[in-house]
Design a protein around this motif. Structure first.
Motif, mmCIF file in Angstrom:
data_model
loop_
_atom_site.group_PDB
_atom_site.id
_atom_site.type_symbol
_atom_site.label_atom_id
_atom_site.label_comp_id
_atom_site.label_asym_id
_atom_site.label_seq_id
_atom_site.Cartn_x
_atom_site.Cartn_y
_atom_site.Cartn_z
ATOM 1 N N ARG A 1 -4.347 -32.846 51.476
ATOM 2 C CA ARG A 1 -4.961 -34.162 51.738
ATOM 3 C C ARG A 1 -5.115 -34.398 53.244
ATOM 4 N N GLU A 2 -4.083 -34.054 54.016
ATOM 5 C CA GLU A 2 -4.165 -34.231 55.465
ATOM 6 C C GLU A 2 -5.274 -33.368 56.056
ATOM 7 N N ALA A 3 -5.396 -32.137 55.582
ATOM 8 C CA ALA A 3 -6.445 -31.241 56.081
ATOM 9 C C ALA A 3 -7.830 -31.770 55.719
ATOM 10 N N GLU A 4 -7.956 -32.287 54.511
ATOM 11 C CA GLU A 4 -9.260 -32.839 54.106
ATOM 12 C C GLU A 4 -9.599 -34.085 54.918
ATOM 13 N N ASP A 5 -8.598 -34.901 55.226
ATOM 14 C CA ASP A 5 -8.829 -36.067 56.085
ATOM 15 C C ASP A 5 -9.272 -35.625 57.479
ATOM 16 N N LEU A 6 -8.631 -34.565 57.986
ATOM 17 C CA LEU A 6 -8.996 -34.036 59.295
ATOM 18 C C LEU A 6 -10.433 -33.527 59.285
ATOM 19 N N CYS A 7 -10.794 -32.792 58.273
ATOM 20 C CA CYS A 7 -12.154 -32.251 58.176
ATOM 21 C C CYS A 7 -13.184 -33.366 57.998
ATOM 22 N N ALA A 8 -12.797 -34.439 57.310
ATOM 23 C CA ALA A 8 -13.715 -35.564 57.119
ATOM 24 C C ALA A 8 -14.031 -36.241 58.451
#
Length: 124
Positions: free
Chosen positions: A36-43
């Motif tokens: 989730r943190e990685a997806e937030d970063l990529c977003a």
């Protein structure tokens, strides 16, 4: 084996299965949280292509899990050190207490012997 009872295989402690399940759930929680943190970063980086975002997500998750694993291992190591320290201290205190009780018992026996000898001498 009684009917309806379940024993852990290989003579494992009864809580071993619960510990294993807890570890499994904890690992999945950390992996999902890292994803989730990685997806937030990529977003927050809309210029990344899908492949780049997936690569960054995979790298972030792996790195985050490595850090979590190291943290948990150091926590376990410290807990083992503390357990050993407490066990050593407990053994030392128990030994001291035993010595003191033995000394008190010897003193009581010596006093009882002295009183007994005094009583015999006074009654003659």
């Amino acid at each position: 084996m009684r009917r309806g009872s379940h024993e852990a295989p290989y003579d494992a402690p009864p809580h071993a299965l619960a510990d294993e399940a807890e570890g499994y759930l904890l690992a999945h929680f950390h992996r999902d949280q890292a994803r989730r943190e990685a997806e937030d970063l990529c977003a927050r980086m809309p210029w990344l292509t899908t492949a780049q975002a997936e690569e960054l997500t995979g790298h972030y998750v792996r790195r985050r899990l490595d850090v979590t694993r190291q943290s948990l291992r150091s926590t376990v190591r410290r807990a083992e050190e503390l357990r050993q320290e407490y066990e050593n201290r407990y053994a030392a205190l128990r030994h001291t207490l035993l010595r003191r009780h033995a000394a008190c018992a010897c003193a009581v026996l010596a006093c009882a012997g002295g009183v007994s000898a005094l009583t015999v001498l006074l009654t003659r």
